[in-house]
Motif scaffolding. Sequence first.
Motif, PDB file in Angstrom:
ATOM      1  N   ALA A 123      59.416  53.037  54.074  1.00 46.62           N
ATOM      2  CA  ALA A 123      58.688  53.395  55.298  1.00 46.62           C
ATOM      3  C   ALA A 123      57.213  53.631  54.979  1.00 46.62           C
ATOM      4  O   ALA A 123      56.321  53.174  55.708  1.00 46.62           O
ATOM      5  CB  ALA A 123      59.306  54.645  55.923  1.00 46.62           C
ATOM      6  N   ALA A 124      56.962  54.323  53.865  1.00 51.11           N
ATOM      7  CA  ALA A 124      55.571  54.630  53.509  1.00 51.11           C
ATOM      8  C   ALA A 124      54.800  53.338  53.248  1.00 51.11           C
ATOM      9  O   ALA A 124      53.645  53.179  53.678  1.00 51.11           O
ATOM     10  CB  ALA A 124      55.531  55.544  52.288  1.00 51.11           C
ATOM     11  N   GLY A 125      55.443  52.385  52.573  1.00 49.14           N
ATOM     12  CA  GLY A 125      54.790  51.102  52.308  1.00 49.14           C
ATOM     13  C   GLY A 125      54.403  50.419  53.613  1.00 49.14           C
ATOM     14  O   GLY A 125      53.294  49.891  53.757  1.00 49.14           O
ATOM     15  N   ALA A 126      55.346  50.447  54.568  1.00 45.15           N
ATOM     16  CA  ALA A 126      55.077  49.795  55.863  1.00 45.15           C
ATOM     17  C   ALA A 126      53.984  50.533  56.642  1.00 45.15           C
ATOM     18  O   ALA A 126      53.339  49.953  57.502  1.00 45.15           O
ATOM     19  CB  ALA A 126      56.363  49.745  56.680  1.00 45.15           C
ATOM     20  N   LEU A 127      53.786  51.818  56.324  1.00 46.61           N
ATOM     21  CA  LEU A 127      52.774  52.607  57.040  1.00 46.61           C
ATOM     22  C   LEU A 127      51.441  52.656  56.290  1.00 46.61           C
ATOM     23  O   LEU A 127      50.566  53.459  56.602  1.00 46.61           O
ATOM     24  CB  LEU A 127      53.301  54.033  57.252  1.00 46.61           C
ATOM     25  CG  LEU A 127      54.425  54.141  58.309  1.00 46.61           C
ATOM     26  CD1 LEU A 127      55.200  55.435  58.146  1.00 46.61           C
ATOM     27  CD2 LEU A 127      53.826  54.051  59.709  1.00 46.61           C
ATOM     28  N   GLY A 128      51.336  51.829  55.254  1.00 47.36           N
ATOM     29  CA  GLY A 128      50.053  51.674  54.582  1.00 47.36           C
ATOM     30  C   GLY A 128      49.816  52.627  53.420  1.00 47.36           C
ATOM     31  O   GLY A 128      48.706  52.673  52.878  1.00 47.36           O
TER      32      GLY A 128
END
Length: 314
Positions: A203-208
Amino acid sequence: MTARIVMKLKVKAARLATPSVLHLTLVHPTRPALPAWEPGAHVDLRLPDGKIRQYSLCGDPQDLSAYEIAVKREDAGRGASLWAHQALVEGATAHVSAPRNNFPIREATRHVFVLGGIGVTPGLSMVRKLRAEGAHVAVHFCARSAAEAPLLAELSAACGDRLATWFSSEGRRFDPAAVGPYAAGSVLYVCGPGRLLQAVRDAAGALGWPDESVHAEAFQATLDENFKPEPFEAKLASTGATLHVPADRSLLDVLREHGVTMPSSCELGVCGSCVCGYTEGVVIHRDAAISTADRQDRIAPCVSRARVSVTLDL
Ligand code: FES
């Protein structure tokens, strides 16, 4: 095994923080102060069979008169937690190493925590320190229910209005996207079972969130029970020796058998003590200790393996 001082501490208090989590207060039988530690640190608890398990210190680092740890009973585990729950009663002796910190507080302007179940233990002391310093903190705590959330009262007291609780049996299952989009200067800490770590990382990766701003401490190996180990060859870069690693042995065991001195601690792919470099080969990473970026050239030989062969930087 790493050489660390082992102290014989006395169990001063043992109480159930939840039905399955034993909260222990340990003191030195004669000395008034124990070795100092930083928030995020853990100690090794030595078992009667010589094996060790790691537990994060969850008390107050300013109070060196005692260490506090919390042990979750794992009924399907390898017996260590069951032993601790039975044997570590008030007055018993616990063999405990000096603290070591693999999960320190990072330099940041905003600290976001995701703590899952017993993963609260390192987070609690870190949040206490950060809040005392007036740092910007946001904490997500996930558990099945409030009754099964260890050290909830202590975490609430430390966090104040910076705490969001996620209790699945009460209709609030944790949404990893709740960590929110990355803002410059932020750091994200995740402590809990491997599947929580993976969900938050994704999720963190997808949120930048950049990889290097996400720091994880696994409280359970992420081993896939369906994994079928295959034999492979391990070459030592320094000598050129090639060692055969059979399907039923770990790379760590084979290295030691051939006289290579290797530190280790958890032997579960969690602590990072055994990690070494590799220069060639396709590694099957099975640990929760090495970041995605470092997996290009680092391997945890206690659990990880290789396809056909690997050249180790040893
Ligand atoms: S000994 Fe802990 S990761 Fe290998």
